[in-house]
Design an enzyme around this catalytic site. Structure first.
Site, short mmCIF file in Angstrom:
data_model
loop_
_atom_site.label_atom_id
_atom_site.label_comp_id
_atom_site.label_asym_id
_atom_site.label_seq_id
_atom_site.Cartn_x
_atom_site.Cartn_y
_atom_site.Cartn_z
CG ASP A 96 -18.62 9.06 31.45
OD1 ASP A 96 -19.78 8.72 31.66
OD2 ASP A 96 -18.09 9.02 30.32
CD GLU A 121 -22.98 6.67 35.83
OE1 GLU A 121 -23.38 7.73 35.30
OE2 GLU A 121 -22.92 5.59 35.22
CG ASP A 184 -25.51 10.45 34.89
OD1 ASP A 184 -24.33 10.33 34.51
OD2 ASP A 184 -26.41 9.63 34.61
CB ILE A 186 -21.34 11.70 30.58
CG1 ILE A 186 -20.29 12.79 30.38
CG2 ILE A 186 -21.98 11.34 29.23
CD1 ILE A 186 -19.30 12.50 29.27
CG ASP A 187 -28.30 10.40 31.82
OD1 ASP A 187 -28.10 9.22 32.14
OD2 ASP A 187 -29.42 10.83 31.48
CB THR A 189 -21.66 6.90 28.83
OG1 THR A 189 -21.80 7.57 30.08
CG2 THR A 189 -20.19 6.87 28.45
CG ASP A 337 -29.28 7.02 35.32
OD1 ASP A 337 -28.50 7.70 34.62
OD2 ASP A 337 -29.04 5.86 35.68
N1 LIG Z 1 -29.73 -2.27 31.34
C1 LIG Z 1 -30.16 -1.03 31.55
N2 LIG Z 1 -31.47 -0.77 31.63
C2 LIG Z 1 -31.90 0.47 31.83
N3 LIG Z 1 -31.11 1.53 31.98
C3 LIG Z 1 -29.81 1.32 31.92
C4 LIG Z 1 -29.26 0.05 31.70
N4 LIG Z 1 -27.93 0.15 31.67
C5 LIG Z 1 -27.66 1.43 31.88
N5 LIG Z 1 -28.79 2.14 32.04
C6 LIG Z 1 -28.94 3.53 32.36
O1 LIG Z 1 -29.52 4.29 31.30
C7 LIG Z 1 -28.86 5.55 31.27
C8 LIG Z 1 -28.95 6.19 29.92
O2 LIG Z 1 -30.19 6.78 29.83
P1 LIG Z 1 -31.29 6.34 28.81
O3 LIG Z 1 -31.54 4.90 28.98
O4 LIG Z 1 -32.43 7.24 29.01
O5 LIG Z 1 -30.67 6.70 27.43
S1 LIG Z 1 -30.21 5.74 26.28
O6 LIG Z 1 -30.51 4.37 26.61
O7 LIG Z 1 -28.78 5.95 26.19
O8 LIG Z 1 -30.88 6.10 25.10
C9 LIG Z 1 -27.46 5.20 31.63
O9 LIG Z 1 -26.85 6.33 32.19
P2 LIG Z 1 -25.26 6.53 32.01
O10 LIG Z 1 -24.59 5.29 32.59
O11 LIG Z 1 -25.06 7.73 32.84
O12 LIG Z 1 -25.02 6.71 30.57
C10 LIG Z 1 -27.61 4.11 32.66
O13 LIG Z 1 -27.63 4.58 33.97
MG LIG Z 2 -27.04 8.08 33.53
MG LIG Z 3 -23.39 8.66 33.53
MG LIG Z 4 -22.76 5.16 33.25
#
Ligand SMILES: Nc1ncnc2c1ncn2[C@@H]1O[C@H](COP(=O)(O)OS(=O)(=O)O)[C@@H](OP(=O)(O)O)[C@H]1O
Ligand SMILES: [Mg+2]
Ligand SMILES: [Mg+2]
Ligand SMILES: [Mg+2]
Length: 402
Positions: A96, A121, A184, A186-187, A189, A337
């Site tokens: 990330d 991020e 982002d 790494i979206d 993670t 995101d």
């Molecule tokens: N509690 C909660 N509720 C909703 N969303 C959250 C939550 N926690 C995190 N995130 C955010 O979700 C991003 C990951 O995308 P997705 O939710 O579409 O994918 S998945 O949940 O991994 O399947 C993830 O992106 P990254 O942090 O870049 O991985 C977060 O920004």
């Molecule tokens: Mg994300």
């Molecule tokens: Mg991310």
């Molecule tokens: Mg993250």
């Protein structure tokens, strides 16, 4: 060192032709042509472009491809000490940070000093502590390896301080005026750590509107995932989605081995044969609510659950007809995101909106304040999907704004 880079970038910027037309710009720095044989980011000649954001799209594509290489290297051999837990309990890895440093570094050098704004991020605070020192060491090594692997980037290695500084170029507040990149690194993670789907998601805002988006999805098959992601398939994997305002959305192999092809969202109008996609992580979306919405719509197929904005890419090419995202109460969405993913869908002919039917507003800074949920589908299905969403949300008694 970074001062040098910024200084040089000013020079580069001055040398760059300002009023490029689509057909004027088709740089090719392929392996075949590279002096050293190290290979380089495979520069593309887009089929569809709009002159005003074309240069941005090319720069964004190169930055995302560079960062994707770093992420792929890390995912292949991720070690537990390469992952940390952030204060919000979400994971963050060396990839990330490395991906953010690379994209920021790669873009900032192309813009005049003081004109580069990035909303990203990650921040460097945890890496500046004693506990963060080994991670910083590793990130610096990964960033320099990625730069050195690209023949088009003939620069001295970055120091640890340079890397920290590059990460922190992502601390812009964004907003409704001027141009802001949105990253982002790494979206998804959690998906990345699991060995599943993730995306490097880079968008561009111009006066509060998303005008370009690039999604690098290293683990997404080039073929449809409408029936889920096949295990042990021989299907080529790794997609790059590129969209810019008025110019459509394309997909091409992330490794540069093929030409971009224009994509369009599904034209299915019968919800009985529609598929929907949602978050893999049940902690990220209320899967009981989405099941209820799908049931109300008469959707028969089970949900396609994958991590990250790879969902937006998959939907843009018609793998799923509906996208539903309803975070649990109290969660506040961030612009990185959804920015790149949203334009990838809208330029493919789809709509992205909240439970009030309104498009997402990226002009308010780092947060995405919206009515409950995020929904995407084609134009024909929007009214019926919106009505099912509103009915089910009302039944659930979610506060109108949270
Ligand atoms: N509690 C909660 N509720 C909703 N969303 C959250 C939550 N926690 C995190 N995130 C955010 O979700 C991003 C990951 O995308 P997705 O939710 O579409 O994918 S998945 O949940 O991994 O399947 C993830 O992106 P990254 O942090 O870049 O991985 C977060 O920004
Ligand atoms: Mg994300
Ligand atoms: Mg991310
Ligand atoms: Mg993250």
């Amino acid at each position: 060192m970074l001062k040098e880079v910024v200084h040089r970038s000013h020079h580069l910027w001055q040398c760059f032709p300002r009023h490029l037309h689509c057909h004027d710009w088709s740089p090719v720095n392929s392996k075949a042509r590279s002096r050293s044989g190290r290979g380089s980011v495979s520069w593309r000649k887009p089929l569809f472009c709009m002159a005003s954001y074309h240069r941005d799209v090319v720069l964004a594509t190169n930055a995302v491809r560079l960062a994707s290489r770093l992420c792929q290297t890390v995912q292949r051999g991720l070690l537990t000490q390469e992952t940390q837990t952030k204060s919000d309990k979400s994971p963050v890895t060396v990839a990330d940070y490395g991906s953010q440093a690379l994209v920021n570094w790669s873009l900032a050098r192309e813009f005049p000093p003081g004109t580069f704004s990035m909303v990203a991020e990650e921040g460097s605070e945890d890496l500046r502590t004693e506990a963060g020192a080994p991670m910083l060491e590793r990130i610096t090594q990964l960033v320099n390896d990625a730069i050195a692997s690209d023949a088009a980037l003939d620069v001295a290695p970055l120091s640890k301080e340079d890397v920290l500084e590059a990460i922190d170029w992502g601390n812009s507040e964004g907003g409704s005026n001027g141009r802001h990149w949105v990253l982002d690194p790494i979206d998804g993670t959690r998906g990345f750590v699991r060995g599943d789907q993730y995306a490097i998601a880079l968008g561009l805002l111009d006066n509060g509107k998303v005008v370009a988006g690039v999604l690098g999805c290293p683990n997404l098959p080039m073929g449809s995932i409408a029936n889920g992601i096949p295990a042990n398939s021989s299907e080529p994997v790794g997609c790059l989605f590129v969209a810019s305002l008025g110019a459509g959305t394309t997909v091409e192999p992330l490794d540069g081995s093929g030409e971009p092809k224009r994509v369009h969202v599904s034209d299915v109008e019968d919800t009985a044969i529609a598929t929907f996609c949602e978050s893999y992580e049940s902690a990220h979306t209320m899967q009981d609510l989405t099941a209820n919405i799908a049931g109300t719509l008469g959707v028969k197929a089970p949900p396609v659950r994958i991590d990250s904005q790879a969902k937006y890419g998959a939907m843009a090419r018609g793998d799923a007809v509906i996208y539903l995202r309803f975070p649990h109460f109290g969660y506040r969405e961030k612009i990185w995101d959804h920015a790149a993913g949203a334009i990838v869908i809208t330029e493919a002919g789809g709509e992205v909106f909240d439970a009030a039917g309104e498009p997402l507003d990226f002009s308010r800074g780092r947060w995405l304040d919206l009515d409950t949920g995020i929904i995407a589908t084609n134009k024909e299905l929007k009214p019926v999907v919106l009505s099912a969403v509103q009915k089910c949300v009302k039944d659930l008694k979610i506060p109108a704004k949270h």
